[in-house]
Design a protein around this motif. Sequence first.
Motif, short mmCIF file in Angstrom:
data_model
loop_
_atom_site.label_atom_id
_atom_site.label_comp_id
_atom_site.label_asym_id
_atom_site.label_seq_id
_atom_site.Cartn_x
_atom_site.Cartn_y
_atom_site.Cartn_z
N ASN A 193 23.27 7.60 -3.73
CA ASN A 193 22.83 6.70 -4.46
C ASN A 193 21.80 5.96 -3.91
OD1 ASN A 193 24.13 4.90 -2.74
ND2 ASN A 193 25.92 4.84 -3.81
N PHE A 194 21.23 4.76 -4.42
CA PHE A 194 20.08 4.10 -4.03
C PHE A 194 20.26 3.70 -2.55
CE2 PHE A 194 19.98 2.73 -8.59
CZ PHE A 194 18.79 3.30 -8.69
N ASP A 195 21.43 3.14 -2.45
CA ASP A 195 21.86 2.24 -1.21
C ASP A 195 21.74 3.27 0.09
OD1 ASP A 195 21.26 -0.07 -2.19
OD2 ASP A 195 23.55 0.01 -2.88
N GLU A 196 22.08 4.64 -0.28
CA GLU A 196 22.48 5.75 0.79
C GLU A 196 21.16 6.66 1.24
OE1 GLU A 196 26.98 6.83 -0.65
OE2 GLU A 196 25.19 7.77 -1.50
N ILE A 197 20.17 6.27 0.65
CA ILE A 197 18.95 7.16 1.06
C ILE A 197 18.36 6.94 2.15
CG2 ILE A 197 18.44 7.77 -1.38
CD1 ILE A 197 16.38 5.90 -1.82
N SER A 198 18.36 5.52 2.69
CA SER A 198 17.87 5.06 3.75
C SER A 198 18.58 5.63 4.91
CB SER A 198 17.70 3.69 3.83
OG SER A 198 19.05 2.96 3.86
N HIS A 199 19.83 5.93 4.95
CA HIS A 199 20.72 6.55 6.14
C HIS A 199 20.13 8.00 6.49
CE1 HIS A 199 22.66 2.93 5.74
NE2 HIS A 199 23.25 3.13 4.53
N LYS B 61 13.58 -0.62 2.87
CA LYS B 61 13.93 0.75 3.33
C LYS B 61 13.75 1.82 2.26
CE LYS B 61 16.65 -1.11 7.04
NZ LYS B 61 17.71 -0.95 7.78
N THR B 62 12.35 2.28 2.04
CA THR B 62 12.46 3.15 0.82
C THR B 62 11.48 4.29 1.22
OG1 THR B 62 10.38 1.85 0.38
CG2 THR B 62 12.35 1.19 -0.80
N ALA B 63 11.49 4.87 2.26
CA ALA B 63 10.71 5.91 2.89
C ALA B 63 11.16 7.21 2.03
CB ALA B 63 10.79 6.12 4.34
N ASN B 64 12.46 7.34 1.68
CA ASN B 64 12.88 8.50 1.17
C ASN B 64 12.93 8.41 -0.40
OD1 ASN B 64 13.11 9.76 3.93
ND2 ASN B 64 15.46 8.96 3.81
N PHE B 65 12.44 7.20 -0.85
CA PHE B 65 12.97 6.96 -2.46
C PHE B 65 12.19 8.18 -3.30
CE2 PHE B 65 11.20 5.23 -6.26
CZ PHE B 65 12.50 4.78 -6.97
N HIS B 66 10.93 8.61 -3.12
CA HIS B 66 10.19 9.46 -3.75
C HIS B 66 10.99 10.60 -3.71
CE1 HIS B 66 8.53 9.98 -0.02
NE2 HIS B 66 7.83 11.00 -0.28
N LEU C 222 14.74 5.49 -15.17
CA LEU C 222 13.49 5.24 -14.82
C LEU C 222 13.33 3.76 -14.54
CD1 LEU C 222 11.09 7.15 -17.15
CD2 LEU C 222 12.03 7.90 -14.86
N GLU C 223 13.85 3.02 -15.44
CA GLU C 223 13.74 1.28 -15.31
C GLU C 223 14.56 0.83 -14.11
OE1 GLU C 223 14.67 -0.80 -18.81
OE2 GLU C 223 16.71 0.08 -19.10
N MET C 224 15.65 1.39 -13.89
CA MET C 224 16.74 0.98 -12.94
C MET C 224 16.03 1.47 -11.46
SD MET C 224 18.73 -0.96 -14.30
CE MET C 224 19.82 -1.51 -13.05
N SER C 225 15.57 2.51 -11.30
CA SER C 225 15.03 3.26 -10.03
C SER C 225 13.96 2.54 -9.77
CB SER C 225 14.76 4.70 -10.30
OG SER C 225 15.97 5.36 -10.74
N LEU C 226 12.95 2.05 -10.90
CA LEU C 226 11.88 1.45 -10.38
C LEU C 226 12.06 0.11 -9.60
CD1 LEU C 226 9.54 2.74 -13.04
CD2 LEU C 226 9.34 3.31 -10.57
N LEU C 227 13.12 -0.57 -10.48
CA LEU C 227 13.27 -1.97 -10.22
C LEU C 227 13.96 -2.07 -8.75
CD1 LEU C 227 13.71 -5.11 -11.11
CD2 LEU C 227 16.12 -4.44 -11.90
N ILE D 229 0.76 -1.08 -0.06
CA ILE D 229 -0.05 0.09 0.07
C ILE D 229 0.76 1.12 -0.08
CG2 ILE D 229 -0.18 -0.09 2.45
CD1 ILE D 229 -3.01 1.13 1.97
N LEU D 230 1.87 1.25 0.52
CA LEU D 230 2.82 2.46 0.95
C LEU D 230 3.56 2.82 -0.72
CD1 LEU D 230 4.59 2.08 4.40
CD2 LEU D 230 2.88 3.57 3.46
N LYS D 231 4.04 1.38 -1.16
CA LYS D 231 4.83 1.77 -2.68
C LYS D 231 3.54 2.05 -3.75
CE LYS D 231 8.52 -1.12 -1.84
NZ LYS D 231 9.62 -2.29 -2.07
#
Length: 239
Positions: A193-199, A131-136, A119-124, A89-91
Amino acid sequence: MLITTKAIVFSALKYGEADLIVKCFTEKSGLKTYLLRGVLKSKKGKLKASLFQPLTQLEIVAQHKDKGSLEYIREAKLLVPYESLHTNILKSAVVMFLSEVLRNAIKEEEANFPLFTFLEMSLLWFDQNEKTANFHLWFMLELTRFLGFYPDDSQRDGEVFNLEDGSFEYAETNNSCISDENVFQLKQFLGTNFDEISHIKMNQVTRSRFLLMLLNYYEIHLHGFHKPKSLGVLNEIYS
């Protein structure tokens, strides 16, 4: 011209009783709008309405006339079967929101391979991680690289960010300057990058304020851009 290309669905709007008008960003031809006749009632056709959920990644065979009119899709198949984007639901709320952002921001009807790959790599990544709360927030900031107004951080030690110029400054020079906590948050996101945003530590309030700042930034730099209607849903889900 018949073309086979990867495509990412931006939107699908019901037209009449059984048709869909679908906007896709394609790898080979940029943004395209397709008319899918009878797809909502047909059970035996090659095209299924379920394929055209927001941000679904497809491979399509399409007829492109490139005359500014509606195009036609002959075949479509799922290219990337998401595990969570349309069931969590969050995603799902983020997907709805970002699909609106992309539909408002991207207008180019020509190939842009770096943007499509982003776009394709980010969505994947978004689909496969928890841990994606900051992804958007990260996604919207990175998207500005391809839209032409990624922040200039050559004066990153400046405590003011000029939304109009897209640069850091040492003092406010116009009404588009901000000097609040959003400047600190912006500096944290730059270059990640991707793996740093959760920090990056943010609560619901700071996340919401930062998102509003980003939307304002988009409105300043993109003619006709407006806040997505799904913003309220997103804020409700994350509250």
